[in-house]
Design an enzyme around this catalytic site. Structure first.
Site, PDB file in Angstrom:
ATOM      1  N   GLU A 298       0.858  -1.195   0.000  1.00  0.00           N
ATOM      2  CA  GLU A 298       0.000   0.000   0.000  1.00  0.00           C
ATOM      3  C   GLU A 298       0.884   1.232   0.000  1.00  0.00           C
ATOM      4  O   GLU A 298       1.821   1.334   0.785  1.00  0.00           O
ATOM      5  CB  GLU A 298      -0.888   0.070   1.247  1.00  0.00           C
ATOM      6  CG  GLU A 298      -2.037  -0.885   1.263  1.00  0.00           C
ATOM      7  CD  GLU A 298      -2.940  -0.698   2.481  1.00  0.00           C
ATOM      8  OE1 GLU A 298      -3.047   0.443   2.993  1.00  0.00           O
ATOM      9  OE2 GLU A 298      -3.518  -1.694   2.918  1.00  0.00           O
TER      10      GLU A 298
HETATM   11  P1  P53 Z   1      -7.706   5.648   4.434  1.00  0.00           P
HETATM   12  C1  P53 Z   1      -4.443   4.793   8.881  1.00  0.00           C
HETATM   13  C2  P53 Z   1      -3.095   5.047   8.654  1.00  0.00           C
HETATM   14  C3  P53 Z   1      -2.388   4.295   7.758  1.00  0.00           C
HETATM   15  C4  P53 Z   1      -3.018   3.261   7.094  1.00  0.00           C
HETATM   16  O1  P53 Z   1      -6.396   4.758   4.616  1.00  0.00           O
HETATM   17  C5  P53 Z   1      -4.345   2.997   7.325  1.00  0.00           C
HETATM   18  C6  P53 Z   1      -5.070   3.754   8.233  1.00  0.00           C
HETATM   19  C7  P53 Z   1      -6.499   3.493   8.502  1.00  0.00           C
HETATM   20  O2  P53 Z   1      -7.247   4.588   8.133  1.00  0.00           O
HETATM   21  O3  P53 Z   1      -5.003   1.975   6.736  1.00  0.00           O
HETATM   22  C8  P53 Z   1      -4.619   1.454   5.481  1.00  0.00           C
HETATM   23  O4  P53 Z   1      -8.651   4.828   3.657  1.00  0.00           O
HETATM   24  C9  P53 Z   1      -5.560   0.301   5.235  1.00  0.00           C
HETATM   25  C10 P53 Z   1      -6.489   0.509   4.094  1.00  0.00           C
HETATM   26  C11 P53 Z   1      -6.828   1.981   3.994  1.00  0.00           C
HETATM   27  C12 P53 Z   1      -5.559   2.739   3.640  1.00  0.00           C
HETATM   28  O5  P53 Z   1      -4.559   2.510   4.604  1.00  0.00           O
HETATM   29  O6  P53 Z   1      -8.151   5.939   5.804  1.00  0.00           O
HETATM   30  O7  P53 Z   1      -4.899  -0.928   5.113  1.00  0.00           O
HETATM   31  O8  P53 Z   1      -7.603  -0.317   4.273  1.00  0.00           O
HETATM   32  O9  P53 Z   1      -7.838   2.286   3.103  1.00  0.00           O
HETATM   33  C13 P53 Z   1      -5.754   4.235   3.513  1.00  0.00           C
HETATM   34  O10 P53 Z   1      -7.266   6.851   3.671  1.00  0.00           O
END
Ligand code: P53
Length: 484
Positions: free
Chosen positions: A383
């Protein structure tokens, strides 16, 4: 021409999760998951706490009584459940080598604790994997991405109960057996460290049911570590040649100044983040954490055989998400603020996204080098990306140069780290198609190369449109990271 080279079989692609993508939350025999219960809260009404948490039995009952009239965006996702063919065709057009997705545990075991799987759920993923295979795209499948069956929360308080290990292992073995000819790459728990921030999302724990919060969270995590190691064992036995990894939300922490007090605090925060990979890659609890447990009156109950299983079945590779870096201070007056993970202290050298996440490509190079030095196992960035507001122009196009800039700089940093000697096997950008935000349930926080016509309230045609970044990424993949 860039002055670095990515390995020949480098796995370029994109990443998603069932709960933010599929929708169809009550179709095909699927049971409820923890994220089906998280309501959308408009920005103006959000407090400082992560909005994704459900804390008590009472809160859960209230949410259950609301029904679909309320706004639960993760229940509808972007309707991948019915549109996967069109979406996978677009990924194939970009040249994806790999597609990261998760299996929704309650699609396979609606209550989590039954013995017989739901055939309709299994059949759905068969169709998805067949579609990927048609284009030569390798699936990379997360077993648990914030999709704990809700029944396990209600009946067992989630991973706080040791019995959940057996349910999870049974689920893992079921999908390994079913998909053994279709899926080679697996991950156990997404961002296993998230329980330190949200016990509900990470471990399915309703926090008002426990007396000592940290005690419950680390006990639940112990169960998850054991379950993960047993899944590694089962994966290797059932699928010869398979590779299975752990997954960490990597939080690289810088000291605010060279004051040794700040440096020590940053080191300790870093250790707390790396605790998870210490256990899953090395196979045992690090002494720094045992000492933390002792100081904080936390006792982990281990069963005979637990330590052996951890030691004998470490992961094959380490995967992580990377969005930002943090700053730590040893000054007690500057305590870290709560809320969507962003540390309270700003790094004056970095720019910030619209959601306050500090953008740091060099930090990715630092993190890759640090992780590789510490563990010497293959790394996989599963990610990375920029959550941003996109604007549809009058001609229907989306000119997301800011996203291209973000990704370009991070890919350069990856190339530099590879040149530094790091063994990096792949890169899947987060939300390669726009989907529902995990942290805020917004649709308007977009990461994708593909625009999806839907707003925060579920209005829109769901039409898919390639953005400018779509064409850019296609060229990045075709040139194996040379044309940036
Ligand atoms: P969103 C927080 C900080 C870093 C990663 O996040 C995180 C989160 C949770 O919010 O989660 C991951 O959608 C996660 C995904 C998520 C993505 O980061 O809040 O594995 O499911 O969508 C981005 O912007």
């Amino acid at each position: 021409m860039a002055n670095f080279k990515f390995p020949k079989n480098f796995l370029w692609g994109g990443a998603t999760a069932a709960n933010q993508l599929e929708g169809a939350y009550n179709e095909g025999g699927k049971g409820l998951s923890i994220f089906d219960m998280v309501k959308f809260v408009p920005k103006e009404e959000r407090g400082n706490d992560p909005e994704m948490d459900v804390r008590s039995e009472k809160e859960l009952e209230e949410l259950l009584s609301l029904g679909d009239g309320e706004n639960f965006p993760k229940r509808r996702g972007i309707d991948f459940y019915h549109r996967y063919q069109e979406d996978i065709a677009l990924f194939a057009e970009m040249g994806f080598k790999v597609f990261r997705m998760s299996i929704s545990w309650p699609r396979i075991f609606p209550n989590g604790d039954e013995l017989t799987p739901n055939e309709e759920g299994l059949a759905f993923y068969d169709k998805v994997f067949d579609e990927l295979q048609k284009y030569g795209i390798e699936p990379l499948v997360t077993l648990s991405h914030y999709e704990i069956p809700l029944n396990l929360v209600q009946k067992y308080n989630g991973w706080a109960d040791r019995r959940v290990i057996e349910f999870f292992v049974h689920y893992a073995e079921t999908v390994f057996n079913r998909y053994k000819d279709k899926v080679k790459y697996w991950l156990t728990f997404n961002e296993i460290n998230i329980s330190q921030f949200s016990p509900y999302i990470g471990s399915g724990i309703l926090i008002d049911r426990v007396e000592h919060k940290e005690q419950a969270v680390y006990q639940a995590l112990h169960h998850q570590f054991v379950a993960s190691a047993r899944a590694v064992k089962a994966c290797h036995e059932i699928i010869p040649g398979s590779q299975i990894g752990c997954m960490l939300a990597r939080m690289e922490v810088y000291p605010e100044t060279c004051n040794p007090r700040d440096v020590l605090t940053a080191l300790e925060e870093d250790q707390k983040n790396l605790f998870f990979t210490d256990v899953q890659v090395r196979g045992y609890y690090p002494s720094h954490m045992l000492s933390y447990f002792e100081k904080n009156n936390i006792q982990i109950k281990m069963f005979p055989g637990d330590e052996e299983i951890l030691l004998q079945h470490p992961v094959d590779f380490l995967s992580f998400s990377y969005y930002m870096t943090m700053v730590a201070s040893g000054d007690p007056a500057k305590l870290k603020q709560k809320g969507n993970f962003s540390s309270g202290i700003l790094n004056p050298y970095l720019e910030t996204s619209d959601w306050g996440w500090q953008i740091d490509p060099t930090g990715l190079r630092i993190t890759l080098k640090k992780l590789y030095d510490r563990y010497e196992v293959p790394l996989f960035i599963v990610e990375n990306g920029l959550g941003a507001y996109d604007k549809v122009e009058e001609d229907g196009s989306i000119q997301d140069d800011y996203r291209i800039d973000y990704l370009r700089e991070h890919i350069k940093a990856m190339g530099d780290a590879i040149q530094d000697g790091v063994d990096l096997i792949g890169y899947t950008t987060w939300g390669c198609i726009d989907l529902i935000s995990a942290g805020t349930s917004e649709m308007s926080k977009r990461y994708g190369f593909i625009y999806v016509d839907q707003d925060d309230y579920g209005h829109g045609t769901l039409k898919r449109t390639p953005k400018k970044s779509f064409h850019w990424y296609k060229d990045v993949i075709a040139s194996n990271g040379v044309n940036l």
